[in-house]
Write an enzyme that holds these catalytic residues in place. Structure first.
Site, PDB file in Angstrom:
ATOM      1  N   HIS A 246     114.987  89.439  78.130  1.00 14.42           N
ATOM      2  CA  HIS A 246     114.716  90.835  77.762  1.00 14.42           C
ATOM      3  C   HIS A 246     115.509  91.247  76.532  1.00 14.42           C
ATOM      4  O   HIS A 246     116.561  91.881  76.674  1.00 14.42           O
ATOM      5  CB  HIS A 246     115.164  91.764  78.899  1.00 14.42           C
TER       6      HIS A 246
ATOM      7  N   GLU B  32     114.997  93.643  74.676  1.00 14.16           N
ATOM      8  CA  GLU B  32     115.030  95.124  74.610  1.00 14.16           C
ATOM      9  C   GLU B  32     116.215  95.702  75.375  1.00 14.16           C
ATOM     10  O   GLU B  32     116.522  96.874  75.256  1.00 14.16           O
ATOM     11  CB  GLU B  32     113.702  95.706  75.122  1.00 14.16           C
TER      12      GLU B  32
ATOM     13  N   CYS C 296     109.325  88.630  79.894  1.00 15.49           N
ATOM     14  CA  CYS C 296     109.536  88.467  81.339  1.00 15.49           C
ATOM     15  C   CYS C 296     108.229  88.629  82.118  1.00 15.49           C
ATOM     16  O   CYS C 296     107.376  87.749  82.039  1.00 15.49           O
ATOM     17  CB  CYS C 296     110.644  89.400  81.816  1.00 15.49           C
TER      18      CYS C 296
HETATM   19  N1  GLN Z   1     109.977  88.613  88.683  1.00 16.03           N
HETATM   20  C1  GLN Z   1     109.077  89.472  87.954  1.00 16.03           C
HETATM   21  C2  GLN Z   1     107.633  89.016  88.120  1.00 16.03           C
HETATM   22  O1  GLN Z   1     107.393  87.982  88.639  1.00 16.03           O
HETATM   23  C3  GLN Z   1     109.447  89.542  86.492  1.00 16.03           C
HETATM   24  C4  GLN Z   1     110.826  90.154  86.350  1.00 16.03           C
HETATM   25  C5  GLN Z   1     111.039  90.932  85.079  1.00 16.03           C
HETATM   26  O2  GLN Z   1     110.114  91.277  84.345  1.00 16.03           O
HETATM   27  N2  GLN Z   1     112.283  91.273  84.845  1.00 16.03           N
HETATM   28  O3  GLN Z   1     106.734  89.722  87.724  1.00 16.03           O
END
Ligand code: GLN
Length: 198
Positions: A173, A175, A81
């Protein structure tokens, strides 16, 4: 001797990654907050969180150069992410700090307001026939992947997991599920980097 896999622990859901890694036999998880702790790790996970914040903290901790150097020397790195965003060379409309290890263009918060956060079954052929439960939270996706980048998974027509040599990234994610397969895949990458390549 167990392998030591580091989890960048400046901001975000690093505890969940460490807990996941500790479920794998032969793997020890450690927290990485500075260059000394990085030196102890044989692989590194960049967690989800807020990529601009993690980028700033990486810069402030003086960790960008040491991580990039280790990575260029063959240390496997897996970003989830926000971590996927930090792995990218190119981030749509942003000059934020990054590691820039993977040849790809990513878009942040890319699934739009209506489906800010969602879960979906994500087939990852490399992990077998059973799809993963993909947890997406204000997730990015990969808009363009360079020729050396292997696409591991898509959601609808968007690229949501990739690998390039010893580097891997996912928009979701793993995890936050109880499915250890992505972490086991990464641990296998670390093990084969330790034994001199793939
Ligand atoms: N929206 C976040 C970003 O741009 C990432 C979101 C996340 O890691 N769950 O950094």
């Amino acid at each position: 001797m167990p392998m030591r896999i580091g989890v960048l622990s400046l901001q975000g859901d690093y505890l969940a990654h460490a807990a996941m890694l500790r479920q794998l036999p032969g793997v020890d998880a450690c927290h990485v907050r500075d260059a000394g702790e990085l030196a102890e790790a044989q692989g590194l996970i960049i967690p989800g969180g807020e990529s601009t914040t993690i980028g700033k903290l990486l810069d402030r901790a003086g960790l960008i150069e040491p991580i990039v150097q280790r990575a260029r020397g063959g240390m496997p790195v897996y970003g989830t992410c926000a971590g996927l965003i930090l792995m990218a060379e190119r981030i749509e409309g942003s000059e934020q700090h990054r590691l820039g290890l993977m040849d790809m263009l990513v878009a942040r918060n890319a699934f739009g307001r209506q489906i800010d956060s969602f879960e979906a079954a994500i087939p990852v052929p490399l992990l077998g026939a059973d799809p993963l439960r993909g947890v997406f939270i204000r997730a990015p996706y990969v808009v363009e992947a360079g020729p050396g980048v292997e696409v591991l998974a898509r959601y609808e027509d968007r690229i949501v997991a990739v690998r390039q040599g010893v580097f891997m990234a996912s928009a979701f994610h793993p995890e936050l599920t109880n499915d250890v397969r992505m972490h086991r895949l990464f641990a296998d990458m670390v093990r084969s980097a330790q034994s001199g390549g793939r």
